[in-house]
Design an enzyme around this catalytic site. Sequence first.
Site, mmCIF file in Angstrom:
data_model
loop_
_atom_site.group_PDB
_atom_site.id
_atom_site.type_symbol
_atom_site.label_atom_id
_atom_site.label_comp_id
_atom_site.label_asym_id
_atom_site.label_seq_id
_atom_site.Cartn_x
_atom_site.Cartn_y
_atom_site.Cartn_z
ATOM 1 C CD GLU A 1 -2.930 -1.183 2.299
ATOM 2 O OE1 GLU A 1 -2.619 -0.253 3.120
ATOM 3 O OE2 GLU A 1 -3.707 -1.993 2.489
ATOM 4 C CG ASN B 1 -0.295 -7.163 -1.325
ATOM 5 O OD1 ASN B 1 -0.959 -7.742 -1.980
ATOM 6 N ND2 ASN B 1 -1.056 -7.067 0.162
ATOM 7 C CG HIS C 1 -9.523 -5.483 0.667
ATOM 8 N ND1 HIS C 1 -10.020 -6.545 1.712
ATOM 9 C CD2 HIS C 1 -8.104 -5.501 0.997
ATOM 10 C CE1 HIS C 1 -8.815 -6.906 2.318
ATOM 11 N NE2 HIS C 1 -7.877 -6.154 2.098
ATOM 12 C CD GLU D 1 -4.557 -7.647 1.987
ATOM 13 O OE1 GLU D 1 -5.354 -6.872 2.602
ATOM 14 O OE2 GLU D 1 -3.049 -7.380 2.039
ATOM 15 C CG ASP E 1 -12.434 -8.615 2.362
ATOM 16 O OD1 ASP E 1 -12.448 -7.803 1.448
ATOM 17 O OD2 ASP E 1 -12.203 -8.469 3.596
HETATM 18 C C1 XIL Z 1 -6.299 -5.837 8.503
HETATM 19 C C2 XIL Z 1 -6.532 -7.063 9.548
HETATM 20 O O1 XIL Z 1 -7.616 -7.632 8.911
HETATM 21 C C3 XIL Z 1 -7.215 -6.246 10.741
HETATM 22 O O2 XIL Z 1 -7.360 -7.455 11.682
HETATM 23 C C4 XIL Z 1 -6.083 -5.323 11.480
HETATM 24 O O3 XIL Z 1 -6.860 -4.622 12.583
HETATM 25 C C5 XIL Z 1 -6.001 -4.171 10.212
HETATM 26 O O4 XIL Z 1 -5.360 -4.798 9.366
HETATM 27 N N1 XIL Z 1 -4.743 -4.693 3.739
HETATM 28 C C6 XIL Z 1 -3.772 -5.191 4.356
HETATM 29 C C7 XIL Z 1 -4.047 -5.929 5.738
HETATM 30 O O5 XIL Z 1 -2.791 -5.310 3.838
HETATM 31 O O6 XIL Z 1 -2.685 -6.242 6.512
HETATM 32 C C8 XIL Z 1 -5.219 -5.425 6.392
HETATM 33 O O7 XIL Z 1 -5.473 -6.445 7.448
HETATM 34 C C9 XIL Z 1 -6.348 -5.189 5.419
HETATM 35 C C10 XIL Z 1 -6.014 -4.003 4.405
#
Ligand code: XIL
Length: 395
Positions: A170, A216, A258, A289, A291
Amino acid sequence: MKLRRWIATGAVAIATVGALNTLPASAGHPYNPADQSLRNLGLRHDLYIGTAVDMAALNDAADPRYRELVASQFSTVTAENVMKWESLEPTRGTYNWGPADELIAFAKQNNQRVRGHVLVWQNQLPGWLTTGVNDGSISTEQLREILRNHITNVVTHFKGKIWQWDVVNEAVSDPWDNPPALHYKGFWAQHLGPDYIADAFRWARAADPKALLFYNDYNIEAFGSGDPANDKTQFVYNMAKDLLAQRVPIDGVGSQGHLGTQYGNYDTLQVAAALKKFAGLGLATAFTEVDVRSQMTEAVQNGDSNEINPRLQASAANYSVLLQACLADRHCLSFTVWGFTDKYSWVPNWFGNEGLANIYDENYQPKRAYNLMKADLIYTGPPYVLPRIPQKPRR
Ligand code: XIL
């Protein structure tokens, strides 16, 4: 060299494992037509199906279903939190490897590969680090050294056990940030300048010559989101191209995935086109990741099917878009969901009034998204099975 022979009927993969033989390879397990788990169906494509793992849930003796499903449905795991800097080094100089090592042991036991998440990120940094920088007790030069040490220590500790590392996470701003022109954002860019990115990859490579090194990010699923000058996918593409031109050892780009059903999102062909462009640079890709959340209106919370059903269907459709695109590109090596059950999702905590983002509900009932993923893995079958092209770590 990996040797693969595909028998068209029944799609049985006969594989011998070579190049990555320090890693548990699910390729060592032949596809079993009687097993309908996601991980087994993924074997038909050499595609690793993963989940983020919440260590508290994994260790909750009162909730054995969580552990069972991590083991039975997935062929790769990612630590949801325990490999982040604040977890690994809460006190300066004292590493807490325990929970991460536990996940690695679990993965080994269950013949799973591990995605390492994450080496450099502006979030979930330990307080001693951010405080030290803010109060001036850590200088810029020291900060660079601290980062180099961190990457070296962490990658060395897990050497040979990590398939893909998220080296930098990020780093790029969003069009809604200030200033709106896309730029390198956050703690590391502010204090070290954008060169920390190339450094991070080089340091990671020096500590583990075999792990695949990934950049990422989110909102990079497709090109063409609005103003071309403000296209985050294009910005990341240009960044990767520049890094490669400087001979920086980057091996892949991870698209977090996401998504939210309230947004326009993308169709399969747009996402496949983006994966193909990254592959054109000589990079592997992965969804890291995934969802797909929805707004929890009052009607949703009251169980009104008029509002729940379209959300569940749209969520499933978006999972499917990403999975189909990944299946269609042979350089897309893994498809990881960010938790698999609504029971432990980060979404309600993070986005407030949103939820329903995962592929199982809170009671571990598979949702439509799960079934659609399964259907994609089944029906993308012979003669259209596309075995993955393994990525060779760049030196
Ligand atoms: C999130 C986790 O799911 C949570 O439990 C934590 O409080 C915050 O981070 N992008 C990422 C992940 O790269 O590491 C993040 O994970 C979600 C967004």
